[in-house]
Design an enzyme around this catalytic site. Structure first.
Site, PDB file in Angstrom:
ATOM      1  N   ARG A  95       0.857  -1.187   0.000  1.00 15.52           N
ATOM      2  CA  ARG A  95       0.000   0.000   0.000  1.00 15.52           C
ATOM      3  C   ARG A  95       0.897   1.243   0.000  1.00 15.52           C
ATOM      4  O   ARG A  95       1.884   1.284   0.746  1.00 15.52           O
ATOM      5  CB  ARG A  95      -0.934   0.004   1.222  1.00 15.52           C
ATOM      6  CG  ARG A  95      -1.920  -1.175   1.205  1.00 15.52           C
ATOM      7  CD  ARG A  95      -3.045  -1.003   2.209  1.00 15.52           C
ATOM      8  NE  ARG A  95      -3.982   0.025   1.766  1.00 15.52           N
ATOM      9  CZ  ARG A  95      -4.921   0.537   2.561  1.00 15.52           C
ATOM     10  NH1 ARG A  95      -5.034   0.145   3.815  1.00 15.52           N
ATOM     11  NH2 ARG A  95      -5.758   1.462   2.106  1.00 15.52           N
ATOM     12  N   GLN A 201     -15.250   1.998   6.693  1.00 17.00           N
ATOM     13  CA  GLN A 201     -14.485   1.776   7.932  1.00 17.00           C
ATOM     14  C   GLN A 201     -15.193   2.398   9.136  1.00 17.00           C
ATOM     15  O   GLN A 201     -15.057   1.917  10.263  1.00 17.00           O
ATOM     16  CB  GLN A 201     -13.076   2.383   7.815  1.00 17.00           C
ATOM     17  CG  GLN A 201     -12.143   1.634   6.891  1.00 17.00           C
ATOM     18  CD  GLN A 201     -12.146   2.203   5.484  1.00 17.00           C
ATOM     19  OE1 GLN A 201     -13.144   2.761   5.035  1.00 17.00           O
ATOM     20  NE2 GLN A 201     -11.047   2.059   4.774  1.00 17.00           N
ATOM     21  N   ASP A 242      -2.640   9.306   7.634  1.00 15.29           N
ATOM     22  CA  ASP A 242      -1.795   8.289   6.999  1.00 15.29           C
ATOM     23  C   ASP A 242      -0.408   8.815   6.651  1.00 15.29           C
ATOM     24  O   ASP A 242       0.561   8.059   6.593  1.00 15.29           O
ATOM     25  CB  ASP A 242      -2.477   7.738   5.747  1.00 15.29           C
ATOM     26  CG  ASP A 242      -3.643   6.861   6.152  1.00 15.29           C
ATOM     27  OD1 ASP A 242      -4.747   7.399   6.372  1.00 15.29           O
ATOM     28  OD2 ASP A 242      -3.436   5.649   6.308  1.00 15.29           O
TER      29      ASP A 242
END
Ligand code: MRU
Length: 360
Positions: A95, A201, A242
């Protein structure tokens, strides 16, 4: 395990020769642990979103390297290091956006490089490093929670987006850690949980975690946030991250930017909660953050059933970038950073030069 079990479901469980991950694609209805016996299985688990969330994928990759080191333990030093580097290449390719993944891999490789001896010694060092990172993650999140709870007023309605909870970390969570700490401190809070299309999520994971923690919460679809803000029913927004660029621009789950713009339009403070390992000092601003593009079927389909005309094109960027000027504060384990973030972030690394590891 069911969602009514008293024992909280762990994100991961390390057995020394195997990593078990809770399958987050099946939560909240089933809590099934998926065994990962080797580095390849760990890589697949990250790619397939069995484990997700920036800190969680970092620690998972570290354990993946521990498994690679175990499989290379009979080799002479250079061959064992080569095997580790090969596993690192595979894990880095899973990722692209969360920098914690690259940070964790670099940290483990550095520990291996800095260890004298053969494959056995490397295995011991790499395993110790991964275990340390897992323990540090929990301690870090608790500190973020303690610091962040201070910015949550008693009686606040807090909006959060995606899942930055225990499931996105080894335990406790970052943004959800702030909510947990405020709740544990006796503050009367209520959380608006953005559903977080397309991967849900928020609906599947954050709603579940808050329910288990008995924190009052209401699930909303992402397009309802402005409605509740306009009616004075949101006092503060806290999300995870992130990757945070050197100027404070922050990548988080797609839709975070929209929430930040809405919060600014309504004069609502928007906070990021993230460990220092989510900061990428090598990236000047958010335009350099790689954004993962995920399969269009996540948009055109809902739980396997089409919701759009067959053959319809769909875009699916998995993250967006919130400009630093929309962020009231970045809650880290080393304090709450305030704008201007450039100097605040530079000061973090000036105080602890080793923290500025090289990133992919
Ligand atoms: O695609 P995901 O589920 O890995 O995205 C997760 C997020 O965007 C989280 O908000 C972020 O990783 C912070 S987790 C503490």
């Amino acid at each position: 395990m069911s969602q009514h079990d008293a024992a909280p479901t762990p994100t991961m469980r390390w057995h020394g020769d195997r990593l078990d991950l809770v399958d987050q694609t099946r939560l909240p209805h089933e809590a099934v642990m998926v065994p990962c016996p080797d580095a390849a299985a760990v890589g697949r688990a990250i790619k397939d979103m069995i484990v997700r969330g920036a800190p969680a994928i970092g620690v998972t990759a570290a354990y993946g390297l521990a498994l690679a080191a175990r499989d290379a333990r009979a080799l002479p030093r250079e061959a064992a290091l080569d095997a580790l580097r090969e596993a690192a290449v595979m894990l880095r390719a899973t990722r692209p956006t969360a920098v914690n993944l690259f940070w964790a891999i670099e940290r483990v490789l550095r520990a291996a490089d800095g260890t004298a001896g053969d494959g056995d010694a490397l295995m011991a060092a790499v395993t110790r490093e991964a275990e340390d990172m897992a323990a540090e993650d929990v301690a870090t999140n608790r500190t973020i929670g303690q610091l962040g709870a201070m910015i949550i007023p008693d009686g606040a309605n807090v909006l959060t987006h995606c899942n930055a909870g225990a499931l996105a970390t080894v335990d406790y969570g970052t943004a959800v850690g702030v909510l947990r700490a405020a709740h544990e401190a006796g503050k009367n809070i209520h959380v608006w949980v953005d559903e977080t299309r397309p991967y849900l999520q928020g609906a599947r994971l954050t709603a579940w975690e808050l329910q288990q923690a008995n924190i009052p919460a209401t699930l909303i679809t992402d397009n309802m946030a402005g409605h509740f803000m306009a009616r004075g029913r949101v006092q503060v927004v806290v999300t995870g991250a992130d990757r945070i660029a050197a100027n404070g621009d922050t990548a988080n789950k797609i839709g975070t930017y929209t929430v930040a713009v809405l919060a600014a339009a309504h004069g609502i403070p928007f906070y990021i909660a993230a460990p220092v390992s989510t900061i990428d000092p090598a990236i000047a601003d958010g335009s350099f953050i790689p954004i993962e593009e995920r399969p269009p079927e996540e948009v055109t389909h809902f739980q396997g059933r089409p919701v759009a005309p067959l053959g319809m094109r769909a875009a699916n960027p998995s993250f967006d970038v919130t400009p630093a000027e929309l962020i009231a504060g970045i809650i880290t384990e080393r304090g709450i950073l305030r704008p201007p973030y450039g100097p605040a972030i530079a000061a973090l690394y000036a105080a602890k030069p080793g923290a500025a590891a090289s990133r992919a």
